[in-house]
Design a protein around this motif. Structure first.
Motif, PDB file in Angstrom:
ATOM      1  N   LEU A  21     -23.371  37.083 -98.074  1.00 41.81           N
ATOM      2  CA  LEU A  21     -24.301  38.136 -97.707  1.00 41.81           C
ATOM      3  C   LEU A  21     -23.777  38.960 -96.538  1.00 41.81           C
ATOM      4  CD1 LEU A  21     -27.022  39.330 -98.453  1.00 41.81           C
ATOM      5  CD2 LEU A  21     -28.131  37.647 -96.978  1.00 41.81           C
ATOM      6  N   LEU A  22     -23.181  38.308 -95.563  1.00 41.52           N
ATOM      7  CA  LEU A  22     -22.613  39.025 -94.422  1.00 41.52           C
ATOM      8  C   LEU A  22     -21.471  39.938 -94.861  1.00 41.52           C
ATOM      9  CD1 LEU A  22     -22.647  36.146 -91.794  1.00 41.52           C
ATOM     10  CD2 LEU A  22     -23.884  38.304 -91.581  1.00 41.52           C
ATOM     11  N   ALA A  23     -20.635  39.432 -95.746  1.00 43.16           N
ATOM     12  CA  ALA A  23     -19.534  40.259 -96.245  1.00 43.16           C
ATOM     13  C   ALA A  23     -20.055  41.463 -97.019  1.00 43.16           C
ATOM     14  CB  ALA A  23     -18.617  39.412 -97.121  1.00 43.16           C
ATOM     15  N   GLN A  24     -21.095  41.251 -97.805  1.00 46.49           N
ATOM     16  CA  GLN A  24     -21.705  42.360 -98.547  1.00 46.49           C
ATOM     17  C   GLN A  24     -22.268  43.423 -97.617  1.00 46.49           C
ATOM     18  OE1 GLN A  24     -24.587  40.470-101.098  1.00 46.49           O
ATOM     19  NE2 GLN A  24     -23.017  39.392-102.291  1.00 46.49           N
ATOM     20  N   ARG A  25     -22.689  43.009 -96.441  1.00 46.63           N
ATOM     21  CA  ARG A  25     -23.233  43.940 -95.447  1.00 46.63           C
ATOM     22  C   ARG A  25     -22.133  44.644 -94.650  1.00 46.63           C
ATOM     23  NH1 ARG A  25     -28.829  44.970 -95.492  1.00 46.63           N
ATOM     24  NH2 ARG A  25     -28.899  44.993 -93.217  1.00 46.63           N
ATOM     25  N   GLY A  26     -20.882  44.332 -94.950  1.00 48.06           N
ATOM     26  CA  GLY A  26     -19.774  45.015 -94.308  1.00 48.06           C
ATOM     27  C   GLY A  26     -19.217  44.325 -93.085  1.00 48.06           C
ATOM     28  N   HIS A  27     -19.652  43.100 -92.813  1.00 50.46           N
ATOM     29  CA  HIS A  27     -19.144  42.370 -91.653  1.00 50.46           C
ATOM     30  C   HIS A  27     -17.867  41.613 -92.019  1.00 50.46           C
ATOM     31  CE1 HIS A  27     -22.849  43.268 -89.534  1.00 50.46           C
ATOM     32  NE2 HIS A  27     -23.544  42.732 -90.510  1.00 50.46           N
ATOM     33  N   ARG A  28     -16.993  41.464 -91.039  1.00 48.09           N
ATOM     34  CA  ARG A  28     -15.825  40.606 -91.226  1.00 48.09           C
ATOM     35  C   ARG A  28     -16.247  39.163 -90.973  1.00 48.09           C
ATOM     36  NH1 ARG A  28     -10.056  40.618 -87.865  1.00 48.09           N
ATOM     37  NH2 ARG A  28      -8.945  39.233 -89.317  1.00 48.09           N
ATOM     38  N   VAL A  29     -15.878  38.266 -91.865  1.00 47.55           N
ATOM     39  CA  VAL A  29     -16.358  36.890 -91.805  1.00 47.55           C
ATOM     40  C   VAL A  29     -15.202  35.921 -91.562  1.00 47.55           C
ATOM     41  CG1 VAL A  29     -17.551  35.044 -93.056  1.00 47.55           C
ATOM     42  CG2 VAL A  29     -18.270  37.431 -93.362  1.00 47.55           C
ATOM     43  N   VAL A  30     -15.393  35.046 -90.589  1.00 46.04           N
ATOM     44  CA  VAL A  30     -14.531  33.881 -90.422  1.00 46.04           C
ATOM     45  C   VAL A  30     -15.372  32.671 -90.789  1.00 46.04           C
ATOM     46  CG1 VAL A  30     -13.158  32.476 -88.855  1.00 46.04           C
ATOM     47  CG2 VAL A  30     -13.220  34.965 -88.569  1.00 46.04           C
ATOM     48  N   LEU A  31     -15.003  31.983 -91.853  1.00 41.01           N
ATOM     49  CA  LEU A  31     -15.770  30.806 -92.264  1.00 41.01           C
ATOM     50  C   LEU A  31     -14.938  29.559 -92.070  1.00 41.01           C
ATOM     51  CD1 LEU A  31     -14.901  29.756 -95.423  1.00 41.01           C
ATOM     52  CD2 LEU A  31     -15.830  32.020 -95.902  1.00 41.01           C
ATOM     53  N   LEU A  32     -15.618  28.509 -91.669  1.00 45.62           N
ATOM     54  CA  LEU A  32     -14.929  27.275 -91.311  1.00 45.62           C
ATOM     55  C   LEU A  32     -15.518  26.102 -92.070  1.00 45.62           C
ATOM     56  CD1 LEU A  32     -15.484  29.062 -88.429  1.00 45.62           C
ATOM     57  CD2 LEU A  32     -13.588  27.576 -87.806  1.00 45.62           C
ATOM     58  N   SER A  33     -14.636  25.191 -92.461  1.00 44.22           N
ATOM     59  CA  SER A  33     -15.030  24.007 -93.206  1.00 44.22           C
ATOM     60  C   SER A  33     -14.042  22.903 -92.884  1.00 44.22           C
ATOM     61  CB  SER A  33     -15.015  24.307 -94.709  1.00 44.22           C
ATOM     62  OG  SER A  33     -15.125  23.112 -95.470  1.00 44.22           O
ATOM     63  N   ARG A  34     -14.450  21.658 -93.064  1.00 45.22           N
ATOM     64  CA  ARG A  34     -13.491  20.565 -92.899  1.00 45.22           C
ATOM     65  C   ARG A  34     -12.398  20.630 -93.961  1.00 45.22           C
ATOM     66  NH1 ARG A  34     -17.283  15.311 -92.308  1.00 45.22           N
ATOM     67  NH2 ARG A  34     -18.347  16.424 -93.986  1.00 45.22           N
TER      68      ARG A  34
END
Length: 237
Positions: A21-34
């Motif tokens: 959803l954030l990416a769709q809104r035009g934001h750059r996303v850094v996502l983190l996972s193990r």
């Protein structure tokens, strides 16, 4: 205005839906996972460009510190932080193992404290917004979930306190408390029986919880609040 959004637990469930959803809104996303591969694959699947997937175990302080150093070096200042990383080890308290209790508390509560502290160093100069992911059982409690409930109740108190600490720096901190959402965490539940307890009669979708997260991130005059996204489950508990 486009912001840098950091989503812990962003490769699956609610965190993945928030990232999308954030990416769709035009934001750059850094996502983190193990899981580094899952993080990178999710980042590559998002609309837009320059998204980044990183590995991080939020229960480990050195992992969180390293993650924010990488974000600062490669992406700039953080505008949004979402803490969606979480685990459950449900059992009656008398049957709960000490190592499981510590694991839940370190991931669900301490982990969010560590990530918030890391993000604040970036936000202090220009403001920002944080949304932590709690649970309806953190608000109401539930048999067989003493430790999980405690971790999420602690997260509510932490959220309200941090909101008071940083409000003068134009940083807002809120909490979304989901009920039964269709994620890996609820996969083992008997859904027809559980749904009968929910006034709206069904489990929620991750995207529905993500909409609440986005609302709190973008609402400039809301801080220190708990928003339940539970189909009315609180009314039945």
């Amino acid at each position: 205005m486009s912001r840098l959004a950091v989503v812990f637990g962003g490769s699956r469930g609610i965190g993945r839906a928030v990232s999308q959803l954030l990416a769709q809104r035009g934001h750059r996303v850094v996502l983190l996972s193990r899981n580094k591969e899952a993080a990178r694959a999710t980042a590559e699947s998002l609309p837009g460009e320059k998204h980044l997937g990183l590995s991080c175990d939020v229960s480990k302080e050195e992992d969180v510190q390293r993650a924010f150093e990488t974000i600062s070096k490669n992406c700039g200042t953080v505008g949004y932080l979402v803490n969606a990383a979480g685990i459950n080890r449900d059992a009656l308290l008398l049957r709960s193992k000490s190592e499981d209790m510590l694991s839940v508390l370190q991931t669900n509560l301490l982990g969010s404290m560590l990530t918030c502290r890391g993000a604040l160093r970036s936000m202090l100069s220009h403001g920002g917004a944080i949304v932590n992911i709690g649970s309806v059982v953190g608000v109401k409690g539930n048999s067989g979930q003493c430790v999980y409930s405690a971790s999420k109740a602690g997260l509510e108190g932490f959220t309200r306190s941090l909101a008071k600490e940083v409000a003068t720096r134009n940083i807002r901190v809120n909490l979304v408390a989901p009920g039964f959402i269709l994620t890996d965490m609820t996969a083992a539940l008997e859904k027809e029986e559980a749904a009968r307890r929910i006034p709206l009669g069904r489990f929620g979708e991750p995207a529905e919880a993500a909409q609440a997260v986005l609302f709190l991130l973008e609402s400039p005059y809301i801080t220190g609040q708990v928003l339940l996204v539970d189909g009315g489950l609180r009314l039945a508990l």
